[in-house]
Write a protein that holds these residues in place. Structure first.
Motif, PDB file in Angstrom:
ATOM      1  N   ASP A  25       0.833  -1.199   0.000  1.00 25.02           N
ATOM      2  CA  ASP A  25       0.000   0.000   0.000  1.00 25.02           C
ATOM      3  C   ASP A  25       0.865   1.245   0.000  1.00 25.02           C
ATOM      4  O   ASP A  25       1.662   1.450   0.905  1.00 25.02           O
ATOM      5  CB  ASP A  25      -0.901   0.029   1.239  1.00 25.02           C
ATOM      6  N   THR A  27       0.174   4.702   0.446  1.00 23.76           N
ATOM      7  CA  THR A  27      -0.922   5.571   0.884  1.00 23.76           C
ATOM      8  C   THR A  27      -0.403   6.594   1.894  1.00 23.76           C
ATOM      9  O   THR A  27       0.753   6.567   2.293  1.00 23.76           O
ATOM     10  CB  THR A  27      -2.033   4.746   1.557  1.00 23.76           C
ATOM     11  N   VAL A  28      -1.300   7.449   2.324  1.00 23.49           N
ATOM     12  CA  VAL A  28      -0.951   8.477   3.308  1.00 23.49           C
ATOM     13  C   VAL A  28      -0.330   7.849   4.564  1.00 23.49           C
ATOM     14  O   VAL A  28       0.525   8.458   5.202  1.00 23.49           O
ATOM     15  CB  VAL A  28      -2.178   9.363   3.639  1.00 23.49           C
ATOM     16  N   THR A  30       1.750   5.388   4.662  1.00 26.89           N
ATOM     17  CA  THR A  30       3.092   4.856   4.428  1.00 26.89           C
ATOM     18  C   THR A  30       4.025   5.813   3.684  1.00 26.89           C
ATOM     19  O   THR A  30       5.222   5.569   3.605  1.00 26.89           O
ATOM     20  CB  THR A  30       3.014   3.550   3.611  1.00 26.89           C
ATOM     21  N   VAL A  31       3.484   6.904   3.165  1.00 28.94           N
ATOM     22  CA  VAL A  31       4.259   7.745   2.267  1.00 28.94           C
ATOM     23  C   VAL A  31       5.424   8.468   2.960  1.00 28.94           C
ATOM     24  O   VAL A  31       6.485   8.648   2.350  1.00 28.94           O
ATOM     25  CB  VAL A  31       3.329   8.720   1.508  1.00 28.94           C
ATOM     26  N   ARG A  56      -2.617  -0.796  -3.313  1.00 29.04           N
ATOM     27  CA  ARG A  56      -3.440   0.409  -3.187  1.00 29.04           C
ATOM     28  C   ARG A  56      -2.539   1.623  -3.272  1.00 29.04           C
ATOM     29  O   ARG A  56      -1.446   1.628  -2.719  1.00 29.04           O
ATOM     30  CB  ARG A  56      -4.155   0.459  -1.834  1.00 29.04           C
ATOM     31  N   MET A  57      -3.039   2.654  -3.965  1.00 30.53           N
ATOM     32  CA  MET A  57      -2.321   3.917  -4.003  1.00 30.53           C
ATOM     33  C   MET A  57      -3.353   5.036  -3.932  1.00 30.53           C
ATOM     34  O   MET A  57      -4.317   5.043  -4.695  1.00 30.53           O
ATOM     35  CB  MET A  57      -1.497   4.064  -5.285  1.00 30.53           C
ATOM     36  N   ASP A  58      -3.142   5.959  -3.009  1.00 29.93           N
ATOM     37  CA  ASP A  58      -4.020   7.125  -2.930  1.00 29.93           C
ATOM     38  C   ASP A  58      -3.267   8.333  -3.471  1.00 29.93           C
ATOM     39  O   ASP A  58      -2.181   8.201  -4.043  1.00 29.93           O
ATOM     40  CB  ASP A  58      -4.559   7.331  -1.510  1.00 29.93           C
ATOM     41  N   THR A  59      -3.834   9.517  -3.310  1.00 28.23           N
ATOM     42  CA  THR A  59      -3.191  10.712  -3.847  1.00 28.23           C
ATOM     43  C   THR A  59      -1.844  10.996  -3.187  1.00 28.23           C
ATOM     44  O   THR A  59      -0.947  11.543  -3.826  1.00 28.23           O
ATOM     45  CB  THR A  59      -4.105  11.944  -3.721  1.00 28.23           C
ATOM     46  N   ALA A  60      -1.677  10.607  -1.940  1.00 27.21           N
ATOM     47  CA  ALA A  60      -0.386  10.788  -1.276  1.00 27.21           C
ATOM     48  C   ALA A  60       0.683   9.918  -1.945  1.00 27.21           C
ATOM     49  O   ALA A  60       1.822  10.351  -2.136  1.00 27.21           O
ATOM     50  CB  ALA A  60      -0.490  10.466   0.214  1.00 27.21           C
ATOM     51  N   GLY A  61       0.327   8.709  -2.310  1.00 26.90           N
ATOM     52  CA  GLY A  61       1.260   7.829  -3.008  1.00 26.90           C
ATOM     53  C   GLY A  61       1.606   8.346  -4.387  1.00 26.90           C
ATOM     54  O   GLY A  61       2.764   8.307  -4.812  1.00 26.90           O
TER      55      GLY A  61
END
Length: 84
Positions: A25, A27-28, A30-31, A56-61
């Motif tokens: 992941d 994400t926020v 782990t970034v 999974r990747m969010d905008t932080a990633g």
């Protein structure tokens, strides 16, 4: 490394380009830790990033990858994507 994230950097041998493999992941959650680990790549290298194992990747990633690309470019390097 934070739960759910693995970052491996193969420095390359005999002048080959470093390969960055990210799994889990991005994400926020782990970034920040991932960013700290990636700081050593900012040396003008051309780095290939493989994100085929990112679950999974969010905008932080996504921001992390864009920021890494900008930092490498400003140091004379580049980020190449593999398995997007």
């Amino acid at each position: 490394m934070a739960d759910g994230l693995q970052v491996e950097i193969d420095a390359g041998e005999n002048g080959s380009q470093p390969i960055l493999t990210i799994a889990g992941d991005l994400t926020v959650a782990t970034v920040t830790e991932a960013s700290d680990r990636l700081k050593r790549l900012i040396d003008g290298s051309v780095v290939t990033v493989d994100v085929s194992h990112v679950k999974r990747m969010d905008t932080a990633g996504a921001w992390l990858l864009v920021n890494l690309e900008r930092r490498l470019a400003s140091a004379g390097g580049a980020l190449r994507e593999d398995n997007l």
